[in-house]
Enzyme design. Structure first.
Site, short mmCIF file in Angstrom:
data_model
loop_
_atom_site.label_atom_id
_atom_site.label_comp_id
_atom_site.label_asym_id
_atom_site.label_seq_id
_atom_site.Cartn_x
_atom_site.Cartn_y
_atom_site.Cartn_z
N ASP A 22 -12.45 -36.29 -5.83
CA ASP A 22 -13.07 -35.52 -4.75
C ASP A 22 -13.84 -36.46 -3.84
OD1 ASP A 22 -16.16 -35.22 -5.69
OD2 ASP A 22 -14.85 -34.97 -7.43
N GLU A 113 -25.32 -27.14 -7.22
CA GLU A 113 -26.05 -28.23 -7.88
C GLU A 113 -27.42 -28.35 -7.24
OE1 GLU A 113 -24.69 -32.29 -6.78
OE2 GLU A 113 -22.97 -31.24 -5.88
#
Length: 218
Positions: A22, A113
């Site tokens: 990613d 997150e």
């Protein structure tokens, strides 16, 4: 058959796995073809954040990944303090996070997150629900959810509200994936380090290339 059932067919296979990675604008240049040649078959690319930020490298990364033959998709970095989940899902879909059943596009990923944005655990579950439902209504697919075991427990109280529909992308930089939160029976993608040789973070898909293509097909 839902994607959960499809992937369940291969969970017990002989350690079937597909490498991937990613990326975001932090990776200004990426060797997409080198990644493909090394065995990678998918990449998840940052598209948006909150309701005001569009990753300036998204289009370049998306085109490069496509040209290299990688299955690709976008991700949205959540900012739950700034607006509703539904508003952010709309922004994400409008700016690269959509999905089509072409076999090469992953469902969008919601990146959860950091801190809990001042929300209670029930408030965070409601926020994620708002995002998930709006994304589903706009694209016909449930989004993937990226998180850590610690974040999910702290910010949602280990909610099991999404385990039946949203593929789990678990982040843990270790040689083993560890505890799977939220009632998910297994992870779909594991981000296991932040130093991929060709740019970005290292990921692995929990299944075969056939199952990865099914995830991209719907």
């Amino acid at each position: 058959m839902k994607w959960l059932g499809l992937i369940a067919l291969v969970v017990g296979a002989a350690q079937a796995a597909v490498p991937g990675f990613d990326i975001s604008h932090y990776q200004s240049t990426v060797n997409y073809q080198g990644a493909y040649n090394s065995g990678a078959r998918f990449v998840i690319i940052k598209a948006t954040e909150g309701t005001t930020y569009k990753d300036p490298k998204f289009s370049t990364h998306y085109t490069g990944a496509t040209n290299a033959g990688l299955i690709r998709g976008g991700y949205h970095f959540a900012r739950p303090a700034s607006s509703t989940g539904a508003v952010q899902a709309q922004y994400f879909v409008s700016n690269g996070g959509g999905w089509s059943a072409d076999g090469i596009t992953l469902p969008g990923m919601l990146d959860l997150e950091g801190d809990c944005a001042g929300l209670s655990q029930s408030g965070m579950v409601s926020w994620v629900t708002s995002f998930v439902n709006k994304y589903k209504s706009l694209t016909g697919r449930y989004p993937m959810i990226y998180t850590t075991n610690s974040w999910w427990n702290t910010c949602t109280g280990n909610s099991q509200a999404f385990s039946a529909n949203c593929p789990l992308v678990i982040a843990r930089y270790n040689s083993v994936v560890g505890t799977i939160p939220g009632g998910w029976p297994y992870y779909t993608i594991w981000q296991f380090n932040d130093a991929y040789a060709y740019g970005g973070d290292s990921d692995t898909f929990n299944g075969s290339i056939t199952q990865l293509k099914k995830l991209a097909t719907g």
